[in-house]
Design an enzyme around this catalytic site. Structure first.
Site, short mmCIF file in Angstrom:
data_model
loop_
_atom_site.label_atom_id
_atom_site.label_comp_id
_atom_site.label_asym_id
_atom_site.label_seq_id
_atom_site.Cartn_x
_atom_site.Cartn_y
_atom_site.Cartn_z
N PHE A 65 -15.04 9.75 25.10
CA PHE A 65 -15.15 8.45 25.76
C PHE A 65 -16.60 8.18 26.14
O PHE A 65 -17.28 9.06 26.67
CB PHE A 65 -14.27 8.42 27.02
CG PHE A 65 -12.81 8.32 26.67
CD1 PHE A 65 -12.17 9.37 26.04
CD2 PHE A 65 -12.10 7.16 26.95
CE1 PHE A 65 -10.83 9.28 25.69
CE2 PHE A 65 -10.75 7.06 26.60
CZ PHE A 65 -10.13 8.12 25.98
N ALA A 66 -17.03 6.98 25.86
CA ALA A 66 -18.37 6.56 26.25
C ALA A 66 -18.29 5.14 26.76
O ALA A 66 -18.42 4.18 26.02
CB ALA A 66 -19.32 6.67 25.06
N VAL A 67 -18.00 5.04 28.05
CA VAL A 67 -17.78 3.75 28.69
C VAL A 67 -18.97 3.44 29.59
O VAL A 67 -19.47 4.33 30.28
CB VAL A 67 -16.46 3.77 29.51
CG1 VAL A 67 -16.27 2.48 30.29
CG2 VAL A 67 -15.26 4.03 28.59
N ASP A 156 -15.43 15.66 27.06
CA ASP A 156 -16.37 14.82 27.80
C ASP A 156 -17.54 14.51 26.88
O ASP A 156 -17.82 15.26 25.93
CB ASP A 156 -16.93 15.59 29.01
CG ASP A 156 -16.03 15.54 30.22
OD1 ASP A 156 -14.87 15.12 30.10
OD2 ASP A 156 -16.50 15.95 31.31
N ASP A 158 -20.72 14.08 28.22
CA ASP A 158 -21.97 14.53 28.85
C ASP A 158 -22.22 16.01 28.59
O ASP A 158 -22.40 16.82 29.51
CB ASP A 158 -21.96 14.22 30.36
CG ASP A 158 -20.81 14.87 31.09
OD1 ASP A 158 -19.81 15.26 30.43
OD2 ASP A 158 -20.89 15.00 32.33
N GLU A 246 -8.42 16.36 35.70
CA GLU A 246 -8.58 17.82 35.58
C GLU A 246 -7.54 18.57 36.40
O GLU A 246 -7.03 19.62 35.98
CB GLU A 246 -9.98 18.23 36.01
CG GLU A 246 -10.29 19.70 35.78
CD GLU A 246 -11.78 19.97 35.90
OE1 GLU A 246 -12.45 20.09 34.88
OE2 GLU A 246 -12.27 20.05 37.04
N LYS A 288 -26.98 15.81 34.50
CA LYS A 288 -26.26 14.76 35.21
C LYS A 288 -27.27 13.78 35.77
O LYS A 288 -28.31 14.18 36.28
CB LYS A 288 -25.47 15.37 36.38
CG LYS A 288 -24.29 16.21 35.93
CD LYS A 288 -23.06 15.35 35.73
CE LYS A 288 -21.87 16.20 35.33
NZ LYS A 288 -20.78 15.39 34.80
N ARG A 294 -23.46 7.23 38.90
CA ARG A 294 -22.34 7.34 39.82
C ARG A 294 -22.80 6.84 41.18
O ARG A 294 -23.42 7.56 41.93
CB ARG A 294 -21.94 8.82 39.92
CG ARG A 294 -20.49 9.06 40.23
CD ARG A 294 -20.20 10.53 40.28
NE ARG A 294 -19.78 11.07 38.98
CZ ARG A 294 -19.09 12.20 38.84
NH1 ARG A 294 -18.78 12.93 39.90
NH2 ARG A 294 -18.75 12.63 37.64
C1 2GW Z 1 -17.71 9.23 35.44
C2 2GW Z 1 -18.06 9.54 36.75
C3 2GW Z 1 -18.95 8.76 37.46
C4 2GW Z 1 -19.49 7.66 36.87
C5 2GW Z 1 -19.15 7.36 35.57
C6 2GW Z 1 -18.24 8.12 34.86
C7 2GW Z 1 -17.92 7.81 33.50
C8 2GW Z 1 -17.24 8.73 32.73
C9 2GW Z 1 -18.36 6.61 32.87
O1 2GW Z 1 -18.98 5.71 33.46
N1 2GW Z 1 -18.13 6.42 31.53
C10 2GW Z 1 -17.46 7.35 30.82
O2 2GW Z 1 -17.28 7.17 29.61
N2 2GW Z 1 -16.97 8.48 31.41
C11 2GW Z 1 -16.22 9.45 30.60
O3 2GW Z 1 -15.44 10.30 31.42
C12 2GW Z 1 -17.19 10.35 29.82
O4 2GW Z 1 -16.61 10.73 28.60
C13 2GW Z 1 -17.33 11.52 30.75
O5 2GW Z 1 -17.81 12.67 30.11
C14 2GW Z 1 -15.90 11.65 31.27
C15 2GW Z 1 -15.75 12.41 32.60
O6 2GW Z 1 -16.73 12.00 33.52
P1 2GW Z 1 -17.94 12.98 33.91
O7 2GW Z 1 -18.31 13.75 32.69
O8 2GW Z 1 -19.01 12.21 34.57
O9 2GW Z 1 -17.28 13.87 34.99
P2 2GW Z 1 -17.41 15.49 35.19
O10 2GW Z 1 -18.40 16.07 34.24
O11 2GW Z 1 -17.55 15.78 36.63
O12 2GW Z 1 -15.97 15.86 34.68
C16 2GW Z 1 -14.98 16.73 35.13
O13 2GW Z 1 -14.13 16.09 36.07
C17 2GW Z 1 -13.55 14.86 35.60
C18 2GW Z 1 -12.62 14.34 36.67
O14 2GW Z 1 -13.31 13.96 37.82
C19 2GW Z 1 -12.81 15.04 34.29
O15 2GW Z 1 -11.66 15.82 34.49
C20 2GW Z 1 -13.70 15.73 33.27
O16 2GW Z 1 -12.98 16.00 32.08
C21 2GW Z 1 -14.23 17.03 33.84
O17 2GW Z 1 -15.11 17.62 32.91
MN MN Z 2 -18.48 15.84 32.14
#
Ligand code: 2GW
Ligand code: MN
Length: 295
Positions: A65-67, A156, A158, A246, A288, A294
């Site tokens: 996902f890339a939103v 993910d 990132d 998660e 990050k 965020r």
């Molecule tokens: C997510 C958090 C804050 C702001 C934006 C986003 C966001 C995430 C976004 O604006 N657009 C988007 O496409 N995403 C997608 O969601 C993207 O693929 C990203 O890798 C994924 C999860 O968000 P991420 O990577 O910022 O969160 P993490 O690395 O803390 O992820 C862990 O916890 C998440 C739940 O809070 C999920 O379970 C994730 O799978 C975990 O790795």
């Molecule tokens: Mn992530």
């Protein structure tokens, strides 16, 4: 099913699907209590897996996902590094879920590999962006993946591939040990501990990272649909699990044990620093940019 070469007792105590040598690593746990292999480097013969999957005409789906801003910040490097390291030699279809399909970068793909952008809505809350993935993946499996790919990995965006992430990682249902918790005990895991949430759990096996999970499309559909159902029930009850999707994924894998577990070598966090068990890094967390992404 692959046949182990070594007629060694330990092999049969671990999942017979796999071809590996659990005794080759003395410093880590190589097998779960339900006999699923935990894939650490040096435990497996990569060529055997590759040959097996080439013969079986295995095709792999990779959903990501890339939103919003995550598209411009992370997607290009995710894809170019995947072309270098993810299931090299096998057909791979990338499914990019995004609110801006036209901004998906063009990446040179190896023969037999395709990329498709799938439009999704951009939710206001980032927690919802993260959680809605479960629903979108379920639908994509029904509409596209189930007719093309036997296996699915959901990731993910990132994060970046920096080493081989090959067919040894394929399995019926696959979960990843979270780099921060693989040496922790169950009380330290950040499970959802609120009894009002569907994701509630106190006891468990491991802390799995939702940044990578996979399996056959049938099993992944069951994972994503169950997690989505839990998320919906929580919304009705006005609760949200501690770590969103998660937490629900961890609950799912507690009730339905994964058939294969990936070591944190498959997704390492460089900020943890040097660790003796980590013999190879296959993916690493990207930097990050919370300030920007965020708020
Ligand atoms: C997510 C958090 C804050 C702001 C934006 C986003 C966001 C995430 C976004 O604006 N657009 C988007 O496409 N995403 C997608 O969601 C993207 O693929 C990203 O890798 C994924 C999860 O968000 P991420 O990577 O910022 O969160 P993490 O690395 O803390 O992820 C862990 O916890 C998440 C739940 O809070 C999920 O379970 C994730 O799978 C975990 O790795
Ligand atoms: Mn992530």
């Amino acid at each position: 099913h692959l046949t182990p070469v070594y007629n060694f007792q330990w092999v049969f105590h671990c999942n017979e699907e796999v071809y590996f040598a659990p005794w080759s690593r003395w410093d880590v746990q190589t097998c779960t209590s339900w006999r699923a292999p935990i894939m650490w480097n040096e435990m497996f013969e990569k060529a055997i897996y590759d040959q097996y999957h080439v013969e079986k005409d295995t095709s792999v789906a990779l959903t990501v996902f890339a939103v919003g801003r995550y598209l411009e910040v992370y997607l290009k490097e995710f894809l170019t590094s995947a072309e270098r390291h993810f299931m090299v030699g096998l057909p791979v279809d990338y499914y990019i879920f995004t609110d801006a399909p036209h901004n998906v970068p063009t990446v040179q793909l190896a023969p037999g590999r395709t990329l498709r952008a799938i439009p999704v809505k951009r939710y206001e809350r980032w927690q919802d962006i993260s959680m809605m993935r479960m629903k979108a993946i379920t639908e994509a499996i029904d509409n596209l993946i189930s007719t093309r790919n036997q296996y699915v990995f959901c990731m993910d965006v990132d994060q970046v591939f920096v080493g081989p992430f090959g067919s040894e990682a394929l399995g019926d249902s696959v979960a990843l040990l979270h780099a921060y918790f693989y040496k922790s005990s169950v009380t330290e895991y950040t499970y959802d501990r609120n009894p009002k949430s569907v994701a509630y759990m106190n006891d468990g096996d491991y802390y799995y990272h939702a940044a990578v999970f996979g399996g056959t499309w049938q099993n992944v559909r069951n994972i994503t649909e169950s997690c989505h159902r839990g998320i919906k029930t929580d919304k009705v009850n006005d609760v949200e699990a501690l770590w969103h999707d998660e937490s629900h994924l961890n609950k799912y894998f507690w009730l339905h044990k994964p058939s294969k577990v990936l070591s944190p070598e498959y997704l390492w966090a460089s900020e943890i620093g040097f660790s003796y068990e980590i013999h190879v890094r296959r993916m690493i967390w990207a930097e990050k940019h919370y300030g920007v992404l965020r708020d």
